[in-house]
Every structure is written in C-alpha cells, then in structure tokens.
Design a protein around this motif. Structure first.
Motif, short mmCIF file in Angstrom:
data_model
loop_
_atom_site.label_atom_id
_atom_site.label_comp_id
_atom_site.label_asym_id
_atom_site.label_seq_id
_atom_site.Cartn_x
_atom_site.Cartn_y
_atom_site.Cartn_z
N UNK A 177 0.83 -1.22 0.00
CA UNK A 177 0.00 0.00 0.00
C UNK A 177 0.85 1.26 0.00
N UNK A 178 1.99 1.21 0.66
CA UNK A 178 2.89 2.35 0.74
C UNK A 178 3.71 2.41 -0.54
N UNK A 179 3.53 3.44 -1.38
CA UNK A 179 4.27 3.50 -2.64
C UNK A 179 5.79 3.63 -2.44
N UNK A 180 6.20 4.01 -1.24
CA UNK A 180 7.62 4.16 -0.94
C UNK A 180 8.16 3.02 -0.08
N UNK A 181 7.41 1.95 0.01
CA UNK A 181 7.81 0.79 0.81
C UNK A 181 9.21 0.31 0.45
N UNK A 182 9.50 0.30 -0.83
CA UNK A 182 10.76 -0.25 -1.31
C UNK A 182 11.99 0.47 -0.78
N UNK A 183 11.84 1.72 -0.38
CA UNK A 183 13.01 2.46 0.10
C UNK A 183 12.95 2.70 1.61
N UNK A 198 13.88 2.04 5.41
CA UNK A 198 15.15 1.62 6.00
C UNK A 198 15.19 0.11 6.24
N UNK A 199 14.09 -0.47 6.72
CA UNK A 199 14.07 -1.90 7.01
C UNK A 199 14.22 -2.73 5.73
N UNK A 200 13.64 -2.26 4.64
CA UNK A 200 13.77 -2.97 3.35
C UNK A 200 15.20 -2.84 2.84
N UNK A 201 15.76 -1.66 2.94
CA UNK A 201 17.16 -1.44 2.51
C UNK A 201 18.09 -2.36 3.30
N UNK A 202 17.87 -2.50 4.58
CA UNK A 202 18.70 -3.39 5.41
C UNK A 202 18.56 -4.83 4.93
N UNK A 203 17.36 -5.25 4.61
CA UNK A 203 17.15 -6.60 4.08
C UNK A 203 17.86 -6.81 2.75
N UNK A 204 17.83 -5.79 1.90
CA UNK A 204 18.49 -5.89 0.60
C UNK A 204 20.02 -5.93 0.77
N UNK A 205 20.53 -5.26 1.78
CA UNK A 205 21.97 -5.34 2.06
C UNK A 205 22.36 -6.76 2.45
N UNK A 206 21.48 -7.43 3.16
CA UNK A 206 21.75 -8.84 3.51
C UNK A 206 21.76 -9.70 2.26
N UNK A 207 20.79 -9.50 1.36
CA UNK A 207 20.79 -10.22 0.08
C UNK A 207 22.11 -10.02 -0.64
N UNK A 208 22.52 -8.77 -0.74
CA UNK A 208 23.76 -8.44 -1.45
C UNK A 208 24.97 -9.10 -0.80
N UNK A 209 24.98 -9.18 0.53
CA UNK A 209 26.13 -9.78 1.21
C UNK A 209 26.29 -11.26 0.89
#
Length: 173
Positions: free
Chosen positions: A6-12, A14-25
């Motif tokens: 629902x939140x159009x800015x969900x993707x950015x 902080x919690x999502x960014x932290x999750x994506x950093x884990x994916x990248x690691x």
C-alpha cells in the motif's frame, strides 16, 4: 512483491534497505523491482544505498505501450540505467500493449530505448509466462520479441535472449 504494498515508498524504507543489504552480502539478486513505472523512481535510490546488489527491473517497468506514451517512462529508465548494477528484463510487454492487436512494432520503441540506455549486456528476455497468456501466448511473445530485435547484432541478440540472464544469475552453461 513491491507492487502489492500500500505504501508506494515501501521499497526504500530503512528496514527494506537493510534486508536488501543482507541479500547483497550473500551475492543474491533482487529481481522484483519496478514492475510499474511509478516504482522506477526508487531504483536509483536502491542502487546507491546498496551498490553491491544486482538489481533487475522486471517487465521494463511496464511502459505505457497501449497509450503509446514514452517520455516519462524513458526519463526514469534512463536514470536507472546509469547504475551498472541495474539490469532490465524485456518481459511482460505484451500485457502492457493492446491485448489483442499488439505486435513487435508496438514493443520495438521501448526495447530500443532500453537497449540504448542499458546496452544489450544488461537486458534480458523473459517470457512472463503464464501471465503472458492474458495477451497472447509464449510463442507470440518469443516471435514478436525476436522481430523487435531482428536488426540488432548477433552478439546483442544472444545477450538479450540468454547471455545476459546467464551472467546476471550466474548460471553455468
């Protein structure tokens, strides 16, 4: 899937960014991004905040093919393509076009623009099956995509039709 949020800015967030950093690691990829043009504006933010994450924009972010509009989409695609860790899928374009009458002529301007921005080495074909069946079928998607890139060099066609995906997903052949 970020397009269900629902939140159009969900993707950015902080919690999502932290999750994506884990994916990248772990060397993993993020390939459910910007499935609608509105999400494209977040791709540069993701690419900057998680520079070692390999990101792919699904369906070229569903450009407004049916409306034959390109300007806003093109501006955002161009900005996303500035980041070398961002790739794009040439997929799902048939369901963004007229569901009955679409052809390679409808897809070509969008594919050509994406190719000019990303280069063939960062574009990859995807069938979007079974969703593609809503506006044709796999054979039509394959045939019309090949027609749209028929004037590309053999190396560029090979990259788009398989080589880029094999490289992006680290598939050994």
């Amino acid at each position: 899937l970020n397009h269900d949020e629902r939140d159009p800015d969900w993707l950015i967030r902080d919690s999502v960014i932290e999750g994506l950093k884990i994916l990248a690691s772990f060397g993993l990829t993020f390939d459910v991004v910007a499935v609608f043009p509105d999400h494209l504006r977040h791709v540069p933010v993701l690419a900057e905040k998680v520079p070692n994450l390999r990101i792919v924009i699904d369906h070229l972010a569903k450009p407004p093919i049916r409306e034959k509009s390109i300007a806003d989409w093109a501006e955002q695609i161009k900005m996303a393509a500035e980041y070398p860790n961002v790739y794009a899928k040439v997929s799902g374009l048939n369901t963004a076009a007229d569901p009955v009458r679409w052809s390679s002529d409808d897809l070509k301007p969008y594919i050509d623009f994406a190719a000019a921005c990303f280069g063939a080495r960062r574009l990859m074909f995807g069938s979007d099956w079974p969703v593609a069946n809503l506006a044709g079928d796999y054979l039509k998607v394959w045939t019309e995509t090949n027609k749209a890139i028929a004037d590309y060099s053999p190396e560029d066609r090979e990259a788009i039709l398989g080589g880029s995906a094999a490289e992006f997903y680290r598939i050994q052949g």
